[in-house]
Design a protein around this motif. Sequence first.
Motif, PDB file in Angstrom:
ATOM      1  N   ILE A 139       0.804  -1.227   0.000  1.00 39.64           N
ATOM      2  CA  ILE A 139       0.000   0.000   0.000  1.00 39.64           C
ATOM      3  C   ILE A 139       0.840   1.282   0.000  1.00 39.64           C
ATOM      4  N   LYS A 140       2.166   1.143  -0.014  1.00 40.95           N
ATOM      5  CA  LYS A 140       3.047   2.304  -0.023  1.00 40.95           C
ATOM      6  C   LYS A 140       2.729   3.172  -1.244  1.00 40.95           C
ATOM      7  N   GLY A 141       2.572   4.468  -1.002  1.00 47.86           N
ATOM      8  CA  GLY A 141       2.253   5.408  -2.066  1.00 47.86           C
ATOM      9  C   GLY A 141       0.762   5.645  -2.258  1.00 47.86           C
ATOM     10  N   ARG A 142      -0.065   4.821  -1.653  1.00 47.46           N
ATOM     11  CA  ARG A 142      -1.523   4.984  -1.785  1.00 47.46           C
ATOM     12  C   ARG A 142      -2.044   6.049  -0.834  1.00 47.46           C
ATOM     13  N   GLU A 143      -3.090   6.730  -1.257  1.00 50.26           N
ATOM     14  CA  GLU A 143      -3.810   7.673  -0.410  1.00 50.26           C
ATOM     15  C   GLU A 143      -4.798   6.857   0.438  1.00 50.26           C
ATOM     16  N   ILE A 144      -4.714   6.992   1.767  1.00 48.27           N
ATOM     17  CA  ILE A 144      -5.531   6.210   2.695  1.00 48.27           C
ATOM     18  C   ILE A 144      -6.404   7.162   3.499  1.00 48.27           C
ATOM     19  N   LYS A 145      -7.667   6.762   3.711  1.00 49.77           N
ATOM     20  CA  LYS A 145      -8.603   7.556   4.524  1.00 49.77           C
ATOM     21  C   LYS A 145      -9.177   6.668   5.620  1.00 49.77           C
ATOM     22  N   GLU A 146      -9.317   7.242   6.793  1.00 55.40           N
ATOM     23  CA  GLU A 146      -9.943   6.519   7.898  1.00 55.40           C
ATOM     24  C   GLU A 146     -11.370   6.145   7.516  1.00 55.40           C
ATOM     25  N   GLY A 147     -11.743   4.892   7.808  1.00 58.03           N
ATOM     26  CA  GLY A 147     -13.089   4.413   7.532  1.00 58.03           C
ATOM     27  C   GLY A 147     -13.244   3.673   6.213  1.00 58.03           C
ATOM     28  N   GLU A 148     -12.278   3.804   5.316  1.00 53.20           N
ATOM     29  CA  GLU A 148     -12.393   3.121   4.023  1.00 53.20           C
ATOM     30  C   GLU A 148     -11.894   1.683   4.114  1.00 53.20           C
ATOM     31  N   VAL A 149     -12.130   0.933   3.056  1.00 54.98           N
ATOM     32  CA  VAL A 149     -11.636  -0.439   2.954  1.00 54.98           C
ATOM     33  C   VAL A 149     -10.513  -0.446   1.924  1.00 54.98           C
ATOM     34  N   VAL A 150      -9.375  -1.010   2.323  1.00 54.35           N
ATOM     35  CA  VAL A 150      -8.203  -1.118   1.457  1.00 54.35           C
ATOM     36  C   VAL A 150      -8.083  -2.569   1.002  1.00 54.35           C
ATOM     37  N   GLU A 151      -7.845  -2.747  -0.275  1.00 56.81           N
ATOM     38  CA  GLU A 151      -7.700  -4.104  -0.812  1.00 56.81           C
ATOM     39  C   GLU A 151      -6.301  -4.274  -1.395  1.00 56.81           C
ATOM     40  N   ARG A 203       3.774   6.143   3.486  1.00 55.79           N
ATOM     41  CA  ARG A 203       5.209   6.264   3.193  1.00 55.79           C
ATOM     42  C   ARG A 203       5.973   5.179   3.952  1.00 55.79           C
ATOM     43  N   GLU A 204       7.254   5.158   3.739  1.00 55.97           N
ATOM     44  CA  GLU A 204       8.112   4.160   4.393  1.00 55.97           C
ATOM     45  C   GLU A 204       8.080   4.291   5.912  1.00 55.97           C
ATOM     46  N   ASP A 205       7.944   5.529   6.405  1.00 49.00           N
ATOM     47  CA  ASP A 205       7.962   5.737   7.861  1.00 49.00           C
ATOM     48  C   ASP A 205       6.570   5.625   8.507  1.00 49.00           C
ATOM     49  N   THR A 206       5.554   5.255   7.741  1.00 44.61           N
ATOM     50  CA  THR A 206       4.211   5.073   8.295  1.00 44.61           C
ATOM     51  C   THR A 206       4.196   3.853   9.212  1.00 44.61           C
TER      52      THR A 206
END
Length: 144
Positions: A25-37, A60-63
């Motif tokens: 998932i590195k580089g993806r825009e993530i939002k609280e509450g969504e589903v990531v696949e 990012r790498e440091d996430t």
Amino acid sequence: MRLILKPLFEVELPPEFVDILKAKIKGREIKEGEVVEIDLLGKPLKFEVVYAEPKEFRVREDTKIELSSRGELILDFEFDKVIKNIILLEKSIVLIFEDEVLVLSENGHKIYNEKFEGLKEVRGTKNILVVVYGEGKKLRLIHI
């Protein structure tokens, strides 16, 4: 940046799986509450974003990524400074340090943070925070 993901499938995941997940998932825009696949060996795996700090960001790498399999959300925080006092407002939590006031939402998101020279006293009620500082000669009202 911090991310807590809840797997939406019934499999026990080893702690090292977080590294694989981060790479996917590195580089993806993530939002609280969504589903990531993610796709792993031709199989789609879904994860619910139960907590994101900030609420929306690019991974990012440091996430820092954590996995949660529980129904309830448990958040642990660690600070560089000693917490001197805590005030619970209607929908927020106020942490008071030696010279700083930090307000978190009930979900642990930062709402307000400021250092005060000569911090004397902090009090709150409902959604108003009162800060006395500057050797006790200054007053700040903060509506949360």
